[in-house]
Structures are given as C-alpha cells and as structure tokens.
Design a protein around this motif. Structure first.
Motif, PDB file in Angstrom:
ATOM      1  N   SER A   1       0.739  -1.237   0.149  1.00  0.00           N
ATOM      2  CA  SER A   1       0.033   0.061  -0.108  1.00  0.00           C
ATOM      3  C   SER A   1       0.785   1.232   0.071  1.00  0.00           C
ATOM      4  O   SER A   1       1.927   1.238   0.677  1.00  0.00           O
ATOM      5  CB  SER A   1      -0.701  -0.110   1.192  1.00  0.00           C
ATOM      6  OG  SER A   1      -1.809  -1.171   1.095  1.00  0.00           O
TER       7      SER A   1
ATOM      8  N   ALA B   1       0.075   5.325   0.775  1.00  0.00           N
ATOM      9  CA  ALA B   1      -0.682   6.573   1.096  1.00  0.00           C
ATOM     10  C   ALA B   1      -0.093   7.740   1.050  1.00  0.00           C
ATOM     11  O   ALA B   1       1.096   7.942   1.252  1.00  0.00           O
ATOM     12  CB  ALA B   1      -1.205   6.162   2.678  1.00  0.00           C
TER      13      ALA B   1
ATOM     14  N   GLU C   1      -7.579   3.675  -4.546  1.00  0.00           N
ATOM     15  CA  GLU C   1      -8.570   4.138  -4.178  1.00  0.00           C
ATOM     16  C   GLU C   1      -8.601   5.504  -3.654  1.00  0.00           C
ATOM     17  O   GLU C   1      -7.944   6.170  -2.719  1.00  0.00           O
ATOM     18  CB  GLU C   1      -9.221   3.365  -2.718  1.00  0.00           C
ATOM     19  CG  GLU C   1      -9.523   1.823  -2.819  1.00  0.00           C
ATOM     20  CD  GLU C   1     -10.004   1.449  -1.785  1.00  0.00           C
ATOM     21  OE1 GLU C   1     -11.036   1.720  -1.374  1.00  0.00           O
ATOM     22  OE2 GLU C   1      -9.362   0.660  -1.119  1.00  0.00           O
TER      23      GLU C   1
ATOM     24  N   LYS D   1      -9.292   7.071  -0.527  1.00  0.00           N
ATOM     25  CA  LYS D   1      -8.624   6.801   0.715  1.00  0.00           C
ATOM     26  C   LYS D   1      -7.020   7.536   0.359  1.00  0.00           C
ATOM     27  O   LYS D   1      -6.224   7.087   1.105  1.00  0.00           O
ATOM     28  CB  LYS D   1      -8.636   5.365   0.730  1.00  0.00           C
ATOM     29  CG  LYS D   1      -9.749   4.734   1.388  1.00  0.00           C
ATOM     30  CD  LYS D   1      -9.794   3.285   1.747  1.00  0.00           C
ATOM     31  CE  LYS D   1     -11.216   2.715   2.207  1.00  0.00           C
ATOM     32  NZ  LYS D   1     -10.803   1.348   2.616  1.00  0.00           N
ATOM     33  N   ASN D   2      -6.766   7.781  -0.645  1.00  0.00           N
ATOM     34  CA  ASN D   2      -5.514   8.526  -1.052  1.00  0.00           C
ATOM     35  C   ASN D   2      -4.362   7.410  -1.070  1.00  0.00           C
ATOM     36  O   ASN D   2      -3.390   7.689  -0.450  1.00  0.00           O
ATOM     37  CB  ASN D   2      -5.068   9.690  -0.068  1.00  0.00           C
ATOM     38  CG  ASN D   2      -5.759  11.035  -0.507  1.00  0.00           C
ATOM     39  OD1 ASN D   2      -6.556  11.061  -1.322  1.00  0.00           O
ATOM     40  ND2 ASN D   2      -5.672  11.909   0.526  1.00  0.00           N
ATOM     41  N   THR D   3      -4.908   6.360  -1.648  1.00  0.00           N
ATOM     42  CA  THR D   3      -4.225   5.305  -1.475  1.00  0.00           C
ATOM     43  C   THR D   3      -4.006   4.219  -2.781  1.00  0.00           C
ATOM     44  O   THR D   3      -4.970   4.190  -3.605  1.00  0.00           O
ATOM     45  CB  THR D   3      -4.582   4.081  -0.463  1.00  0.00           C
ATOM     46  OG1 THR D   3      -4.709   4.628   0.816  1.00  0.00           O
ATOM     47  CG2 THR D   3      -3.562   2.947  -0.272  1.00  0.00           C
TER      48      THR D   3
END
Length: 122
Positions: free
Chosen positions: A21, A23, A73, A76-78
C-alpha cells in the motif's frame, strides 16, 4: 506537497502473495498518476506498474504481467500493488511514486516514497 508512505512489505516464500500500500496525505492525490518501482541490490531502479489518475489505464513491466495488479482508491488517497506467485527475483525495495501523466521512466516521476522491503525466499 505530496508525501508518500509505503507499507506491506515483508518476507514471503516463493509462490506466496503480498499486498503493498502507498498512502498520500495530500488532497491532490487523485490528480496524479501513480507508479510502483523496485530496486534490487546492485541494480538500477526499475518500473513495475503504473496507473492513471482515475484508474482507467494501467501498464506493467513484462515480468510481472499476470502476477501483479496495481489499483487505487482515490477516496482513501491510496494506491496498491497486489503481488502473487512471487519469485525470488522479485526481491527488492519497492517504491511508489507520483507523476502528472502515466509514465514508465524513473525520471518522469516527481515524488517518491521511502520504500518497503520485499524478500522472497526460495
């Protein structure tokens, strides 16, 4: 200011899976295309996968096609990198990066995370 933080790296056996992930705390995340790169010891940093700002376009390096999937996403800034059927040669530090337009070259990316180690044992 884009600030990228990767997570999800670790040690996995060959054939296993990991999900990375990345972020970003900036409210402008959704305006950037995102990429994943990797760098093994003694080797240059190389492109792994990229995704356009809205997820509509993706591109992969040949050796990971069919095994890795990039997704994002924006709410979700991810951005994610799902890695399956991992091989020892996938061992590297993995970096996420942001750019205005989807690209595959290291020099085309403006912002970088600090990296996360992925180690695949045989």
């Amino acid at each position: 200011q884009v600030q990228l933080v990767e997570s999800g790296g670790g040690l996995v056996q060959a054939g296993g899976s990991l999900r990375l992930s990345c972020a970003d705390s900036a409210r402008t995340f959704s305006s950037y295309a995102m990429g994943w790169f990797r760098q093994a010891p003694g080797k240059e940093r190389e492109f792994v996968a990229g995704i356009s700002w809205n997820g509509g376009s993706t591109v992969y390096e040949d050796s990971v096609k069919g095994r890795f999937t990039i997704s994002r996403e924006n709410a979700k800034n991810t951005v994610y990198l799902q890695m399956s059927s991992l091989k020892p040669e996938d061992t590297a530090v993995y970096y996420c990066a942001a750019t205005r337009n989807l690209a595959v070259r290291v020099g085309d990316y403006d912002y970088w995370g600090q990296g996360t180690q992925v180690t695949v044992s045989s």
